[in-house]
Every structure is written in structure tokens, then in C-alpha cells.
Design a protein around this motif. Structure first.
Motif: not given
Lengths: 538, 228
Positions: A180-182, A184-189, A214, A221, A224-225
Motif C-alpha cells: 500500500i505504501g509503495w 501511494e509513493d507511486l501516486g495512487a490515491m 479508491a 486507480e 493506471r498508476t
């Protein structure tokens, strides 16, 4: 009036019982009751729809007939002798060939690229055309204070009927917070509360609210990220519309590359690789037992066929997941996914008499069986095209969580039904189980290794993580966790593997001899690549 | 399909007689097309089957997804399975997370004429002009929120008189928002550290050793968090 008149009487019963049902909780089923439901009604228990494999590493094992036909089929390639000179001169050379451009394939590509490997992705349609894109409801991770990977572990094992491979479940739940953290670091919301904490909900069979969402575009989400991150890296080479039609092996039987077929140009190409990762996803488009499917157009089980022919052992190929709630009406969206999140946020399942018949968040296999039972005993609604279904009472969500909540939480569902004149904020949906997930696949270790050297597998094409039934939110987690692992492991293996990269098809020649010996014909060829719906009216 | 009505539709100008119950995608297949382009998830999530059509006597163009739309009599249609769309070169990890970076990478956003054709051409009914405006004024939170349900089919790009590649700018806005601007989850950071420190290894090793019967008992006795 969006539902046809013959469905109105039942609809009225649903509306009439709603207020009473709002305060009713249907009791959870006991272990014995679940067992009885599964044995009585789950499609996995219809013995006559299965076949026993006669050739290959899983000879003697049962699998659905449609899959058996493809696993026992001949290669699509011409005579191997005629190809030898072409195969010796590869068109592409790389460290890691990833077959499949979905969630697992992209996650693997990013990690392998980070590790400095030369990566190539070959995918059947466009990058991101995959079941990952279609996953709606969420992704699990035990990241809240009242939760832990150990609690997650117990839920996964119970959901899979304690048949799961423990090492794989350990990897799944341990890597989940990092996944999950990874992302988010790639920009997933992800959906969050004002203080930044994750909004998390229950899924079927969870004991903690650990489903991260999401909206109902969770898979889209994530996909596409990952896709955009892959495209950000010019070091990753990408071949679209280029499915693998056969793996290549050296004289020791280790995988050394693949033959691809460009679907637009109908032209073969050869890739040499130190490691091949099969991340081809599932097989819903084989329509086991005639079920409609929620799966992507390309979900035809190609990876299982390729790996099996190269000697890989498969696991849990006798169990498929039927998602309890596929759309049963209107006909135009038959079998398309109605996310489990609808039940997670408060909608009940209701039969034609307006009564609940199952706790809405039992595991998927149990809920699907209960719906099939209701239909078999006549407590269902039949549509004008003779499809049966039960109600999923979405207006309850609006009453329960306030006006506007359905549109906020389930925009894809509102659109999907709205396009056909059904307003799910005011009217329930009609649903019936739809073929959703391949519980098994190529047997892997926690490092995504198979029994074949040079061949790794990740995501839905693998088997063992989910045992005999997968929980909601664990497939998106699976593709990220095991995709990442495969990328790291492949990069390490590629560094160590220097020689032994001859390209050959001895395994295909051997396969053809085996078919002949067993008296199996060569009329059926595989992999299928795409289903054929031409000139069909449904 | 006993009581099927057959209707005429025109696929790229060619007349085909198809059951009126079909989606546009199914009608292509019924007519005999085995599709490679213009088909993807078949569930409204991937944007592969963007379709444009007109009905007789109506000058308006309609924009839909072929997999989500039922055929209508005498519709003239074509899929737009691909539309050229430039993607700027960037690595998210190297961006600072400032709103102006989106405009630096997609400066043509400033050419927006405000005509709203994009919004009218969105099969997802997204307020495309709304998120383009948000990008222009530097409000990435709004751009991310408004554009969130975008499936990147490209129909808005095909119709834009200012030639903007909006869906890529929206994707970049969401990624910057998700990585840099969204408030962080303290519980997630904590748990990532705990996992790295190996806090759960012993518990899991113990669970892995349990017999099937022990696991069954544990599963049956687990406490379940209340609420949805």
C-alpha cells in the motif's frame, strides 16, 4: 419504470420489507452450514463438469473441462523443424521477459528496472488491459492498530478452507502494508479520512476493516498508476498486441525466452531472456459451465497452457471463484461485476419474496452457493431473457449512510446501471453469480519460483495463495505483492545466469510425442489468446 | 432470443442487421468482427471501446463506450480505439509536488478556450473542463477529485480545438496529489516500520506451524470488528 412489469411484484415485496430488514442482521452461517451449502450448490462440486488430465505434469488431476481441453491441446506453432533457424536468431534480447502487462506484470517490471535489469514486457492487448483494471472493491492490508498480519493470515486461511500454501499467505499478509505504501509513493490515491488515515471497510470473510478503497475504481486507480510508472521508464521495453504463444527452453529444460505473435501483423518474433515471468492472469473467458464472466476479454488462461507445456506443475486448478453478484439484468451487462463493496457498505441480498437468506459478508463461495440455492428453490426473479437472479438492495445504503453516499462510494456502479435506466440509489440491482477468478494456477514458492528453472509466475496465473477460495481485496494485493517479489527475484536470478541460454522447442516436440502416445488428437490448439464471440447473439 | 427485434445499424458506413438487445460491442461481433482493437475489459473500466455515433435527423454527435451501450435503430457509428496523445517525460519521484509542474510538463493546458466540448464528449460524464480549469489555476486536489473516474478513452482529446491531452495531465495531477499532497496515514507509516523491524515474524511462524484443526478452531473463535 426501469424494471419490466413481470419483475415488479417481487420488487414491491423488497420495498415493503426494507424498513423491517434495515434493523435485521441475518445470522452468520456455522461451519457445518457453509459446508452443506458449498457441497449442495457450488459449481466446483458439479463433478460432471470436470475432466481428469491425461497428459502433462498434472496427469490424474481434475480441472474444468474447458481448461482441460486447452491444457491437453497441441501447440499453435508449425512443425518445430521448420522453425529452428528462426528461433536461433532472436529478435530481442533481455534479462527479464515479462509476459502480461497487468498489475503483476507492471509491478514486476518496475521492481526489476529499479534493480538495474534489462526488462521487456510483452502483452496481448494494450498495457494495462487486465483484470486488475476491473477490480472495484478494494485491496486488503493489515495497517490499522487493531489489526495485524497475523489476524489477516487467519482470515485468508479460513477463506481458502485452510488449503492455502502457508508460505504464500505469510508473504501476502506481511508485504501488504509495504504494498500500500509503495502504491501511494507511486501516486495512487486511496480513500482517506480528513486526518489522513485510510478509510477501511469490511469484505466478505474479514475480521477487521482492512479493505482500502479508491471509490469503486480501486483496480483502475492501481493499474493506471503502475502503467504510467512503467511508461515513465524508457529503460523498460514494451511490446503490445504481442502475446506469447510458446516458451523457449534450453537443452536442460530451463526456460530461456518465448515466441511472441504480433496480433496486428500476424507475425512471430523471438525473445531471449535470462528469466521469464508469466503474469498472464486468469481464464474467465473460458466460460466454465457456461457461466457469464466479469473478466477481461483477454482472460483465456494462456500462461497456464505455456507453463504446463514447459513442465510446470499446476495447483488448485479444480477450483474457480464465482463472484456472488454479477449483473443479471439488464441483458446488456449480464455477468459484469457488481462489486462486493455494495454489500460491504450495507446492501442486503434479498430473494424474490423480499427476505434475506444469507449474511451478506460470508465468503464469496458461500454467498454464491446461497444465491444458487434460492434460485433452485424458486425464490428468484426471472428476467424477460430467462435469466434468474436475486435482489441486491442498494437503496438501503442511501437510507443508512445518507443521501449521496451511493454516488460517492459507487460511481462506477451508478454509471453502469444508469446507462440502462436503472437508478441504484432508488432501486435494487438483480444479481446472480458470475465467473470471476481462477483460484489456482502455476504452483509457486514465496519467491514466485516454479519447478521449472528460469520461469517465475505471479498474480492470478499462480496457485496456492488463496487456497480454494479467495477473499475480496486479496487479488489486487496478490498482484502487487507477488509482482514486486517476482521482479526482485528475477533481477537477482538474471545476474547469476550467464550461460545456458540456447533457444529451443524440445519441450514442444516432447509434448507432441506425449499427445500421440496418449492417443490425443491435435485438432484443438492452444493458447486460445482471444475468445470467439463472432456471430453470436448474446 | 425468441422475441428478438432486428434493427439496422451502420458500422463505419456498412449496414448490418442485428438484434436490438445487443450492446454496440456485441453488435460488432454479431456482424462478424473478431476484435483486437476497440475491445478490452468489456465492463466499462478500460476505455478501449470509445465510440462515436449519430442518429438520423439529429446533428448531435454521441460519445459512448461500446461495451456499455445498447444499439439503436439506424445509428451510424465508429469506434475510436486509439487517438494520438502525447505523454510528457517525467519521473514522479523527481518532481517536487508543485501544482505548476503539471503546467510545466503540459504547458498547452493554458491554451484551453473554455468551450466545454470535452465535457460534452466524455462517456463518463466527467466535468472535464472543470478539471482542466483546476489544473490551470493550480488546484491539484480539485483536479484529482474531478478527474478521478477518468478511464482515459481519449474522446475528450479527439474533440479538443485547443489540442490538449487532458487525460494525461489529469493522471499526472492525481499522481502528484497521491504522492505529495494527500495527507499521510500515520498508521500506515507505523505499520511499515513494524513490518521492516520484523515485529510479526514470530506470530506468523507460529501460525504456519498450526495444524489444520488448530487453524479451524482459531478461525471459528476469531473476534470480528463491528461495523461495515
Amino acid at each position: 419504470m426501469s424494471y419490466p412489469s413481470n419483475m415488479q411484484d417481487s420488487l414491491n415485496l423488497v420495498v415493503a420489507s426494507r424498513e423491517r430488514r434495515m434493523s435485521e442482521t441475518f445470522p452468520r452461517a456455522t461451519a457445518e452450514a457453509k459446508d452443506e451449502l458449498l457441497k449442495g450448490f457450488h459449481p466446483d462440486y458439479r463433478a460432471e463438469t470436470f475432466a481428469t488430465l491425461r497428459v502433462g505434469p498434472n496427469s490424474g488431476d481434475r480441472t474444468p473441462r474447458e481448461l482441460a481441453d486447452l491444457l491437453e491441446a497441441d501447440s499453435t506453432l508449425p512443425e518445430v523443424d521448420s522453425l529452428k533457424s528462426n528461433i536461433q536468431n532472436p529478435d530481442h534480447d533481455c534479462d527479464i521477459l515479462i509476459i502480461g502487462g497487468g498489475g503483476a506484470g507492471c509491478a514486476a517490471a518496475i521492481m526489476a528496472d529499479d534493480a538495474g535489469a534489462r526488462v521487456m514486457i510483452a502483452t496481448k492487448l494494450r498495457l494495462g488491459d487486465a483484470n486488475t483494471m476491473m477490480a472495484q472493491g478494494g485491496i486488503q492490508a493489515a495497517d490499522k492498530d487493531n489489526d495485524s498480519p497475523a489476524i489477516h493470515y487467519v482470515d485468508v486461511m479460513g477463506g481458502g478452507h485452510f488449503a492455502n500454501t502457508p508460505d504464500l499467505v505469510e508473504a501476502l499478509v506481511t508485504d501488504a502494508p509495504e504494498a500500500i505504501g509503495w502504491l501511494e509513493d507511486l501516486g495512487a490515491m486511496f480513500d482517506k479520512n480528513p486526518d489522513g488515515s485510510m478509510k477501511t471497510i469490511h469484505g466478505g470473510g474479514t475480521s477487521r476493516r482492512r479493505m482500502h478503497t479508491a471509490r469503486d475504481y480501486t483496480g483502475a486507480e492501481i493499474m493506471r498508476t503502475l502503467r504510467d510508472e512503467v511508461r515513465s521508464r524508457d529503460t523498460i521495453r514494451l511490446l503490445e498486441f504481442s502475446p506469447a504463444v510458446e516458451l523457449l527452453t534450453n537443452d536442460k529444460g530451463a526456460v530461456t525466452g518465448a515466441v511472441l505473435l504480433n496480433l496486428n501483423l500476424n507475425r512471430y518474433s523471438v525473445v531471449r531472456a535470462k528469466v521469464v515471468i508469466v503474469a498472464t492472469g486468469g481464464s474467465g473467458r473460458l466460460h466454465y459451465q457456461g457461466f457469464p464472466t466479469s473478466n477481461h476479454y483477454g482472460a483465456t488462461g494462456d500462461g497456464l497452457v505455456l507453463a504446463y507445456r514447459a513442465g510446470a506443475h499446476l495447483a488448485f486448478i479444480d477450483t474457480m471463484q464465482y463472484h456472488p453478484t454479477g449483473a443479471a439484468y439488464p441483458q446488456q451487462i449480464l455477468g459484469q461485476l457488481v462489486t462486493e463493496k455494495v454489500r460491504s457498505i450495507g446492501a442486503q441480498l434479498v430473494n424474490s419474496e423480499g427476505e434475506q437468506f444469507i449474511f451478506p459478508l460470508e465468503t464469496r463461495d458461500v454467498v454464491a452457493s446461497a444465491i444458487i440455492r434460492e434460485c433452485q428453490r424458486g425464490k428468484c426473479v426471472t428476467t424477460p431473457t430467462a435469466v434468474q437472479g436475486v435482489w441486491l438492495d442498494t437503496p438501503m445504503i442511501e437510507i443508512h449512510r445518507g443521501a449521496g453516499s451511493v454516488k460517492r462510494e459507487l460511481p462506477a456502479m451508478v454509471r453502469q446501471f444508469g446507462r440502462h435506466g436503472i437508478d441504484i440509489t432508488k432501486e435494487p440491482m438483480l444479481v446472480y453469480p458470475t465467473l470471476h477468478y481462477q483460484n489456482g494456477g502455476v504452483e509457486i514458492t514465496a519467491d514466485c519460483a516454479t519447478n521449472v528453472t528460469g520461469l517465475l509466475v505471479a498474480g492470478e496465473a499462480s496457485g496456492g495463495v488463496h487456497g480454494r477460495n479467495r477473499l475480496m481485496g486479496n487479488s489486487l494485493l496478490d498482484v502487487v505483492v507477488f509482482g514486486r517479489r517476482a521482479g526482485v527475484v528475477a533481477a537477482n536470478q538474471a545476474k547469476e545466469r550467464t550461460g545456458d541460454l540456447q533457444l529451443g522447442l524440445a519441450h514442444v516436440e516432447r509434448w507432441r510425442r506425449d499427445l500421440q502416445q496418449k492417443g490425443l488428437g491435435s485438432e484443438v490448439k492452444s493458447p486460445l489468446l482471444l475468445p470467439d464471440y463472432t456471430r453470436k447473439a448474446s | 432470443m425468441a422475441d428478438t427485434n432486428l434493427i439496422d445499424i451502420y458500422i463505419m458506413g456498412e449496414r448490418h442487421r442485428v438484434p436490438d438487445s445487443l450492446t454496440i460491442l456485441q453488435a460488432f461481433e454479431y456482424a462478424g468482427y473478431k476484435l483486437i482493437r476497440g475491445v478490452g475489459c468489456r465492463g466499462g473500466f478500460c476505455g478501449a471501446c470509445a465510440t462515436v455515433y449519430r442518429l438520423p435527423g439529429d446533428y448531435h454527435l454521441k460519445f459512448v463506450l461500446a461495451c456499455q451501450t445498447r444499439v439503436e435503430p439506424d445509428m451510424q457509428l465508429t469506434m475510436v480505439p486509439f487517438y494520438p496523445a502525447n505523454r510528457s517525460t517525467y519521473r514522479l519521484s523527481e518532481l517536487k509536488g508543485e501544482a505548476k509542474e503539471v503546467l510545466d510538463l503540459y504547458p498547452e493546458m493554458l491554451r484551453c478556450l473554455g468551450c466545454n466540448t470535452c465535457t460534452k464528449s466524455c462517456p463518463q460524464d466527467i466535468d472535464v473542463l472543470g478539471y482542466v480549469s483546476a489544473i490551470v489555476r493550480g488546484d491539484l486536489a480539485a483536479a484529482a477529485d474531478i478527474s478521478f473516474d477518468c478511464i482515459m478513452c481519449g474522446l475528450c482529446v479527439s474533440r479538443c480545438p485547443a489540442e490538449l491531452v487532458k487525460h494525461n495531465a489529469a493522471l499526472l495531477s492525481r499522481r502528484i496529489y497521491g504522492r505529495k499532497l494527500a495527507k499521510k496515514s500515520a498508521h500506515l507509516a507505523r505499520r511499515r516500520e513494524e513490518v521492516t523491524a520484523g515485529k510479526f515474524m514470530a506470530d506468523l511462524a507460529g501460525l504456519k506451524k498450526q495444524s489444520k484443526d488448530e487453524m479451524k478452531k482459531r478461525y471459528a473463535e476469531r473476534d470480528i470488528e463491528k461495523g461495515e
